[in-house]
Scaffold this active site. Structure first.
Site, PDB file in Angstrom:
ATOM      1  N   SER A 245     -10.292  -0.406   6.916  1.00 20.92           N
ATOM      2  CA  SER A 245      -9.724  -0.349   5.538  1.00 20.92           C
ATOM      3  C   SER A 245      -8.919  -1.647   4.851  1.00 20.92           C
ATOM      4  CB  SER A 245      -8.504   0.828   5.241  1.00 20.92           C
ATOM      5  OG  SER A 245      -9.152   1.895   5.363  1.00 20.92           O
TER       6      SER A 245
ATOM      7  N   LYS B  60       0.795  -0.910  -0.005  1.00 20.05           N
ATOM      8  CA  LYS B  60      -0.068   0.262   0.046  1.00 20.05           C
ATOM      9  C   LYS B  60       1.028   1.353  -0.095  1.00 20.05           C
ATOM     10  CE  LYS B  60      -3.992   1.903   2.650  1.00 20.05           C
ATOM     11  NZ  LYS B  60      -4.818   1.827   3.812  1.00 20.05           N
TER      12      LYS B  60
ATOM     13  N   SER C  94      -9.460   1.699   2.602  1.00 25.31           N
ATOM     14  CA  SER C  94      -8.433   2.416   1.489  1.00 25.31           C
ATOM     15  C   SER C  94      -7.256   1.286   1.158  1.00 25.31           C
ATOM     16  CB  SER C  94      -7.831   3.591   2.474  1.00 25.31           C
ATOM     17  OG  SER C  94      -7.004   3.095   3.534  1.00 25.31           O
TER      18      SER C  94
END
Length: 375
Positions: A113, A12, A89
């Site tokens: 997330s 990420k 996310s």
């Protein structure tokens, strides 16, 4: 060679990767970011265990969303439901795993997330005990809730990563779970039907009914979580955001605008409320896994209007905030709905039970009888 040899990782874009810049899902931030001299601790541990970085994966701006919709870079695909959003996310990490481009999606979970994209894309995902995995080298959002997490296609790889990143997280987990009651007010009607089917299948597997428990005031949990998260997010990024309002997408800009208005008194009151619910969850669950849906329903359509996506987000956070305020680990295991869309079944365990909880979920929730046929 190592325990993760042969496995690849989608990182990420909040973690430091040596020689790269952290982009945080925002082109303006990326343009101003410095090249990182070393890997984040979590990335380094995965590499030392034999894994290889496949690439840096997209994120919602500053991880301040659970939808997966990025106004600058677009919405990553959802291979399990191509006409639906991916969830965020950790959206890019999840999509890379679901597409088979990586074996491990290294992400973060502040307000859901990891669990939401896992739910929307039919993946396994874990939010670790708060503070358990070193966050050095990670661009944070709200320190009180930020956690390291990861997504995989099966529970075996989920457990192998846990052995590397959380080797001592083996606190005991009781065999008999409890399940959140009163979901009529929290999840969509079709998701409630799928949840009840899954609970019926689990009852048959355990050969015993699953005790239902009610947690009153989940709207208060969400409000306290949102206020304290906003206060900390503004402390973390407010100076930069105040100089770059036009560089933010509308949804994230709106959240930062709200965050900028949270007062210290409101933050202190929210912190007290968070602590109250932490104690409540500890007393209610003890060492038993607490089961609940990972999201308030299956993924919204990609063409859904922003108001619909925001309504789903707020409903989902009434569920996901429970792990956040309690600091406990949470696993999302995939269940197939009657419509063929993925839906996650979440298990929240005692703090520092991450590895034990993964093993329990692998035995108990996988493979749980699908609630419907393929899509």
């Amino acid at each position: 060679m190592g325990p993760l040899a042969g496995l690849t990782v989608a990182v990420k874009d909040l973690y430091a990767v040596a020689g790269q810049r952290i982009g945080a899902g925002n082109p303006a931030w990326l343009a101003e970011a410095a090249v990182q001299p070393r890997h984040a601790v979590a990335v380094r541990r995965l590499l030392d265990a034999g894994a290889a970085v496949r690439g840096i994966a997209q994120t919602d701006e500053f991880a301040y969303s659970i939808a997966g919709c990025n106004d600058h870079y677009g919405t990553p695909p959802n291979p399990a439901a191509p006409d639906r959003i991916s969830g965020g996310s950790s959206s890019g990490s999840a999509a890379a795993v679901a597409l088979g481009q990586a074996d491990i999606g290294l992400g973060t979970d502040t307000g859901g997330s990891i669990r939401v994209p896992a739910s929307y894309q039919g993946l396994w995902g874990v939010r670790t005990t708060h503070g358990l995995v070193d966050r050095t080298g990670l661009l944070g959002l709200a320190e009180r809730f930020d956690t390291v997490g990861w997504l995989t296609r099966d529970p075996d790889v989920l457990a192998r990563v846990a052995a590397v990143l959380a080797p001592d997280a083996d606190a005991p987990v009781a065999a008999s779970p409890i399940a959140l009651d009163g979901l009529e007010e929290l999840v969509a009607p079709d998701a409630l039907s799928d949840w009840n089917r899954a609970m019926a299948a689990l009852t048959r597997r355990l050969d015993a009914p699953v005790e239902r428990v009610r947690v009153d005031g989940l709207a208060d949990v969400q409000r306290a979580f949102t206020a304290l998260q906003g206060w900390q997010a503004w402390r973390e990024h407010g100076v930069w955001v105040a100089e770059h309002w036009s560089a933010l997408g509308p949804a994230v800009r709106g959240r930062f605008e709200v965050a900028s208005r949270v007062t210290r008194a409101e933050a202190d009151a929210a912190r007290d409320e968070v602590e109250r619910f932490r104690v409540l969850v500890d007393g209610l669950a003890g060492d038993r896994p607490l089961l609940l849906p990972s999201a308030s329903g299956s993924a919204p359509r990609r063409d859904a209007d922003p108001a619909t996506i925001d309504r789903v987000r707020r409903g989902t956070m009434r569920l996901t905030a429970l792990a956040g305020v309690s600091g406990r680990p949470a696993i999302s295991a995939p269940v197939l709905t009657a419509s063929g869309l993925p839906l996650g079944l979440c298990a929240i365990g005692p703090r520092r039970s991450d590895r034990t909880l993964i093993a329990w979920a692998a035995r108990t929730l996988s493979p749980l009888a699908p609630a419907g046929g393929g899509r």
